[in-house]
Enzyme design. Sequence first.
Site, PDB file in Angstrom:
ATOM      1  N   GLY A  19      34.635  39.559  35.029  1.00  0.00           N
ATOM      2  CA  GLY A  19      33.534  40.570  35.780  1.00  0.00           C
ATOM      3  C   GLY A  19      32.898  39.970  36.979  1.00  0.00           C
ATOM      4  N   GLY A  40      30.330  35.759  43.336  1.00  0.00           N
ATOM      5  CA  GLY A  40      31.760  35.211  42.616  1.00  0.00           C
ATOM      6  C   GLY A  40      32.435  36.300  41.708  1.00  0.00           C
ATOM      7  N   ASP A  49      39.393  27.628  28.222  1.00  0.00           N
ATOM      8  CA  ASP A  49      39.628  27.801  29.909  1.00  0.00           C
ATOM      9  C   ASP A  49      39.033  26.372  30.812  1.00  0.00           C
ATOM     10  OD1 ASP A  49      40.899  28.606  32.133  1.00  0.00           O
ATOM     11  OD2 ASP A  49      39.300  30.190  32.287  1.00  0.00           O
TER      12      ASP A  49
END
Length: 417
Positions: free
Chosen positions: A107, A102, A217
């Site tokens: 990052g 992913g 988030d």
Amino acid sequence: MNTTKFTLQNYVRSCILKSKNQNPIRLMLYPNTKFIDIIKLIQIVWRQNVQQLRLFLIDGTEIEEQDLINIKQGTIMFTQLKNDENELTNLKLDYDIIKRVGEGGQGVVFLGKHKGTKQLVAIKKINASNQQDQALETLEQESLILKQLDHQNIVKLYEKFVCSKQKEVIMILEYLYGGSLLTQANSKLTEIEAKHFSHQLVDAISYCHQKNIIHCDLKLENIMLSSLSNKKIKIIDFGVSNYAGQPLVKENVLGTLSYLAPEVLSNSIKYIQPGQDIWAVGCIIYGLVFGKLPFDGNSTSETYRNILQCNYQIPKKCVSKDIINLLSLIFVVNPKDRANIYDIQSHNWFKEQSKIFKLNINGVNLRIGRSSSVVKMQSLRKSNDEDQGQVMSQRKIGCSRRSVTRLDKVSFLVKNK
């Protein structure tokens, strides 16, 4: 006079520092001794270019800097020295990288395996080599926050490696392979199943808010099932998390538009607040129950407008009165009037199974909202997408972690004046 000597004997202590392949050091601990003082001593005696230091007792207990005042005379402390070369060497010696799994806003994530235990881990590399103005401490924010969190529904941090030369932080995290809740949020998920996931989410966020940590988030993509065989969830990606009361940088708000609270979009707050997470929790609960997100529109500007005016609908579906009430307490424009995480925890919806009833609305979606600023909803869109209850966030608006810039907001507000 005797009292002074006695005090000094208790607070000035002779201890021993040990490390692999090094001769022991006699260390004098004073009341004001800091880690930087120990690092300077090590650099002189062991001639090591130390950038970070970790200290442990013989039983493996880690010693924090504030614990030095409590170290007793004659204590043996073991050191773990950190520099760029050692960090990279330790990572390569301990872990095999299997594949890339992913990529996020900060990052890249790899699947790895510990060479000794064969345990699967997630290896997250956060790199800011191209961002000259970003301090290494900022890169470490996620690991510093995760180190404080120990909850069954929050991803675990096992280790971190800091490579200051490359401006890179590498985190070894718990590997979760059950997929994200985005895959679970569809029209086939029952309200009872949605409640099971939501209860775990609310407990974890309550734990975070007790520690003044705001995720900032929260979204379906950042909640993972720990495995395919159970329904236990874990919150991940604390990369933009912060502490309540910290300044909110309005020019570069990070998050995903569909989950952002109206006060964040309207620039009406100056500091990070728990209400940001509460709004996102409401969006996630709504998504799990109804199979779509509450404020998603056919365009970015429509989504903006729906959020700022708190326009959302209760689709035609068999749901309980309690879930409708819960959402009405969460989706409130003014964060001061919005429910907090403890109100949500104690809400009737999370108690015994709520009675399910079918909304008698003759095919017209019911509009819910408490804010006086809410305008009338447009007539129901008779699209197959809503009937199928698919999560509308899959119609991607920007990247997975979208940066909502000040320019975006200004252009939208001017357009809609």
